[in-house]
Motif scaffolding. Structure first.
Motif, PDB file in Angstrom:
ATOM      1  N   GLY A   8       0.810  -1.187  -0.073  1.00 58.99           N
ATOM      2  CA  GLY A   8      -0.008  -0.179   0.101  1.00 58.99           C
ATOM      3  C   GLY A   8       0.742   1.159  -0.147  1.00 58.99           C
ATOM      4  N   GLY A   9       2.203   0.941  -0.001  1.00 60.89           N
ATOM      5  CA  GLY A   9       2.912   2.463   0.234  1.00 60.89           C
ATOM      6  C   GLY A   9       3.073   2.881  -1.523  1.00 60.89           C
ATOM      7  N   GLY A  10       3.679   4.158  -1.492  1.00 60.06           N
ATOM      8  CA  GLY A  10       3.635   4.829  -2.774  1.00 60.06           C
ATOM      9  C   GLY A  10       4.001   6.370  -2.675  1.00 60.06           C
ATOM     10  N   LEU A  11       3.686   6.839  -3.774  1.00 59.06           N
ATOM     11  CA  LEU A  11       4.027   8.480  -3.714  1.00 59.06           C
ATOM     12  C   LEU A  11       2.754   9.282  -3.812  1.00 59.06           C
ATOM     13  CD1 LEU A  11       5.776  10.842  -4.233  1.00 59.06           C
ATOM     14  CD2 LEU A  11       5.784  10.200  -6.657  1.00 59.06           C
ATOM     15  N   SER A  17      -3.843  10.850   0.528  1.00 56.10           N
ATOM     16  CA  SER A  17      -4.162   9.912   1.501  1.00 56.10           C
ATOM     17  C   SER A  17      -3.781   8.351   0.839  1.00 56.10           C
ATOM     18  CB  SER A  17      -5.777   9.411   1.741  1.00 56.10           C
ATOM     19  OG  SER A  17      -6.302  10.502   2.429  1.00 56.10           O
ATOM     20  N   LEU A  18      -3.164   7.477   1.861  1.00 53.81           N
ATOM     21  CA  LEU A  18      -2.990   6.229   1.666  1.00 53.81           C
ATOM     22  C   LEU A  18      -3.290   5.131   2.659  1.00 53.81           C
ATOM     23  CD1 LEU A  18       0.832   6.534   0.615  1.00 53.81           C
ATOM     24  CD2 LEU A  18      -0.922   5.942  -0.813  1.00 53.81           C
ATOM     25  N   ARG A  19      -3.605   4.036   2.301  1.00 57.10           N
ATOM     26  CA  ARG A  19      -3.875   2.792   3.071  1.00 57.10           C
ATOM     27  C   ARG A  19      -2.836   1.881   3.010  1.00 57.10           C
ATOM     28  NH1 ARG A  19      -8.987  -1.011   4.247  1.00 57.10           N
ATOM     29  NH2 ARG A  19      -8.324  -1.880   2.493  1.00 57.10           N
ATOM     30  N   LEU A  20      -2.240   1.728   4.074  1.00 55.85           N
ATOM     31  CA  LEU A  20      -1.135   0.324   4.542  1.00 55.85           C
ATOM     32  C   LEU A  20      -1.850  -0.888   4.920  1.00 55.85           C
ATOM     33  CD1 LEU A  20       1.892   2.270   5.851  1.00 55.85           C
ATOM     34  CD2 LEU A  20       1.242   2.094   3.640  1.00 55.85           C
ATOM     35  N   SER A  21      -1.461  -1.787   4.439  1.00 56.55           N
ATOM     36  CA  SER A  21      -1.770  -3.074   4.786  1.00 56.55           C
ATOM     37  C   SER A  21      -0.817  -4.285   5.231  1.00 56.55           C
ATOM     38  CB  SER A  21      -2.817  -3.936   3.732  1.00 56.55           C
ATOM     39  OG  SER A  21      -3.845  -3.295   3.220  1.00 56.55           O
ATOM     40  N   CYS A  22      -0.967  -5.053   6.087  1.00 55.28           N
ATOM     41  CA  CYS A  22       0.078  -5.993   6.631  1.00 55.28           C
ATOM     42  C   CYS A  22      -0.652  -7.127   6.878  1.00 55.28           C
ATOM     43  CB  CYS A  22       0.834  -5.429   8.096  1.00 55.28           C
ATOM     44  SG  CYS A  22       1.821  -6.490   8.668  1.00 55.28           S
ATOM     45  N   VAL A  78      -3.904  -6.270   9.647  1.00 51.93           N
ATOM     46  CA  VAL A  78      -3.873  -4.958   9.962  1.00 51.93           C
ATOM     47  C   VAL A  78      -3.826  -3.805   8.970  1.00 51.93           C
ATOM     48  CG1 VAL A  78      -3.191  -5.517  12.532  1.00 51.93           C
ATOM     49  CG2 VAL A  78      -1.416  -4.792  10.601  1.00 51.93           C
ATOM     50  N   TYR A  79      -4.445  -2.890   9.208  1.00 51.79           N
ATOM     51  CA  TYR A  79      -4.355  -1.618   8.222  1.00 51.79           C
ATOM     52  C   TYR A  79      -3.901  -0.088   9.085  1.00 51.79           C
ATOM     53  CZ  TYR A  79      -7.499  -4.858   6.011  1.00 51.79           C
ATOM     54  OH  TYR A  79      -8.205  -6.028   5.484  1.00 51.79           O
ATOM     55  N   LEU A  80      -3.397   0.467   8.052  1.00 52.85           N
ATOM     56  CA  LEU A  80      -3.076   2.051   8.723  1.00 52.85           C
ATOM     57  C   LEU A  80      -3.665   2.879   7.558  1.00 52.85           C
ATOM     58  CD1 LEU A  80      -1.771   3.625  10.968  1.00 52.85           C
ATOM     59  CD2 LEU A  80       0.461   3.577   9.337  1.00 52.85           C
ATOM     60  N   GLN A  81      -4.701   3.535   8.020  1.00 52.58           N
ATOM     61  CA  GLN A  81      -5.228   4.354   7.170  1.00 52.58           C
ATOM     62  C   GLN A  81      -4.598   5.926   7.547  1.00 52.58           C
ATOM     63  OE1 GLN A  81      -7.609   4.297   4.516  1.00 52.58           O
ATOM     64  NE2 GLN A  81      -7.146   6.434   4.166  1.00 52.58           N
ATOM     65  N   MET A  82      -4.091   6.386   6.288  1.00 46.49           N
ATOM     66  CA  MET A  82      -3.231   7.757   6.632  1.00 46.49           C
ATOM     67  C   MET A  82      -3.788   8.912   5.779  1.00 46.49           C
ATOM     68  SD  MET A  82       0.609   6.206   6.505  1.00 46.49           S
ATOM     69  CE  MET A  82       0.668   5.719   4.710  1.00 46.49           C
ATOM     70  N   ASN A  83      -4.406   9.798   6.356  1.00 42.91           N
ATOM     71  CA  ASN A  83      -4.991  11.035   5.863  1.00 42.91           C
ATOM     72  C   ASN A  83      -4.250  12.162   6.085  1.00 42.91           C
ATOM     73  OD1 ASN A  83      -7.132   9.310   4.860  1.00 42.91           O
ATOM     74  ND2 ASN A  83      -8.465   9.567   6.690  1.00 42.91           N
ATOM     75  N   SER A  84      -4.684  13.239   5.254  1.00 37.78           N
ATOM     76  CA  SER A  84      -3.666  14.434   5.359  1.00 37.78           C
ATOM     77  C   SER A  84      -2.492  14.250   5.692  1.00 37.78           C
ATOM     78  CB  SER A  84      -4.586  15.419   6.743  1.00 37.78           C
ATOM     79  OG  SER A  84      -5.771  15.507   6.571  1.00 37.78           O
ATOM     80  N   LEU A  85      -1.776  13.608   4.580  1.00 37.17           N
ATOM     81  CA  LEU A  85      -0.551  13.246   4.655  1.00 37.17           C
ATOM     82  C   LEU A  85       0.504  14.528   4.504  1.00 37.17           C
ATOM     83  CD1 LEU A  85      -0.512   9.786   2.808  1.00 37.17           C
ATOM     84  CD2 LEU A  85       0.559  10.203   5.202  1.00 37.17           C
ATOM     85  N   LYS A  86       1.605  14.628   5.186  1.00 39.14           N
ATOM     86  CA  LYS A  86       2.675  15.771   5.237  1.00 39.14           C
ATOM     87  C   LYS A  86       3.961  15.195   4.646  1.00 39.14           C
ATOM     88  CE  LYS A  86       0.234  17.720   9.339  1.00 39.14           C
ATOM     89  NZ  LYS A  86       0.788  17.899  10.950  1.00 39.14           N
ATOM     90  N   PRO A  87       4.677  16.006   4.164  1.00 38.84           N
ATOM     91  CA  PRO A  87       6.173  15.525   3.879  1.00 38.84           C
ATOM     92  C   PRO A  87       6.892  15.034   4.937  1.00 38.84           C
ATOM     93  CG  PRO A  87       5.586  17.783   2.778  1.00 38.84           C
ATOM     94  CD  PRO A  87       4.335  17.348   3.779  1.00 38.84           C
ATOM     95  N   GLU A  88       6.576  15.404   6.141  1.00 41.52           N
ATOM     96  CA  GLU A  88       7.349  14.762   7.254  1.00 41.52           C
ATOM     97  C   GLU A  88       6.952  13.324   7.551  1.00 41.52           C
ATOM     98  OE1 GLU A  88       5.888  17.812   6.992  1.00 41.52           O
ATOM     99  OE2 GLU A  88       5.122  18.352   9.041  1.00 41.52           O
ATOM    100  N   ASP A  89       5.861  12.802   6.659  1.00 42.72           N
ATOM    101  CA  ASP A  89       5.356  11.374   6.984  1.00 42.72           C
ATOM    102  C   ASP A  89       6.239  10.583   6.160  1.00 42.72           C
ATOM    103  OD1 ASP A  89       2.176  12.641   7.256  1.00 42.72           O
ATOM    104  OD2 ASP A  89       3.294  12.036   8.952  1.00 42.72           O
ATOM    105  N   THR A  90       7.129  11.230   5.326  1.00 49.46           N
ATOM    106  CA  THR A  90       7.818  10.336   4.427  1.00 49.46           C
ATOM    107  C   THR A  90       8.761   9.334   5.321  1.00 49.46           C
ATOM    108  OG1 THR A  90       7.654  12.091   2.647  1.00 49.46           O
ATOM    109  CG2 THR A  90       9.736  10.469   2.603  1.00 49.46           C
TER     110      THR A  90
END
Length: 114
Positions: A8-11, A17-22, A78-90
Motif C-alpha cells: 500500500g505504500g507509494g508516492l 491519503s494512503l492505506r497500508l496493509s500488513c 492490520v491496516y493503517l489509514q493515513m489521511n492529510s499526509l505531510k512531507p514529514e510522514d515520508t
C-alpha cells in the motif's frame, strides 16, 4: 516464525491519503499485538500506531487525528489509514507483531511530496 507482508505504500501529494496493509502468516493472529513503525532517512525507527489484541489503539502525537489503525482477525491483517499526509510522514513503514518476541515486515516506502 511469523512472516509479515506490507503493501500500500507509494508516492502521494501533501494532503493526500494512503492505506497500508500488513498480512501475517499465522493461525493465531488474534493473539498478537500489532503495530506500525516508520523510519525516515537518518532517523531512528519510531512507533506510529499500535493496536492491542482486544482492538485498543494508541498513536504517536504527530499522527493523532490523521492516522487510523485497525485489524481484521478473520483476514490476519492490520491496516493503517493515513489521511492529510505531510512531507514529514515520508519514511519506510514497518509492520510489527509482538507476542513474547517481535516479528517485522520488510517495510513499504511512503513518500509525500510537497
Amino acid at each position: 516464525q511469523v512472516q509479515l507482508v506490507e503493501s500500500g505504500g507509494g508516492l502521494v501529494q501533501s494532503g493526500g491519503s494512503l492505506r497500508l496493509s500488513c498480512t501475517a502468516s499465522t493461525n493465531i493472529f488474534s493473539a498478537y499485538a500489532m503495530a506500525w513503525y516508520r523510519q525516515a532517512p537518518g532517523k531512528q525507527r519510531e512507533l506510529v500506531a499500535a493496536i492491542s489484541r482486544g482492538g485498543n489503539t494508541n498513536y504517536a502525537d504527530p499522527v493523532k487525528g490523521r492516522f487510523t489503525m485497525s485489524r481484521d482477525n478473520a483476514k490476519n491483517t492490520v491496516y493503517l489509514q493515513m489521511n492529510s499526509l505531510k512531507p514529514e510522514d515520508t519514511a519506510v513503514y514497518y509492520c510489527n507483531a509482538r507476542r513474547v518476541v517481535d516479528f517485522w515486515g520488510q517495510g513499504t516506502q511512503v513518500t509525500v511530496s510537497s
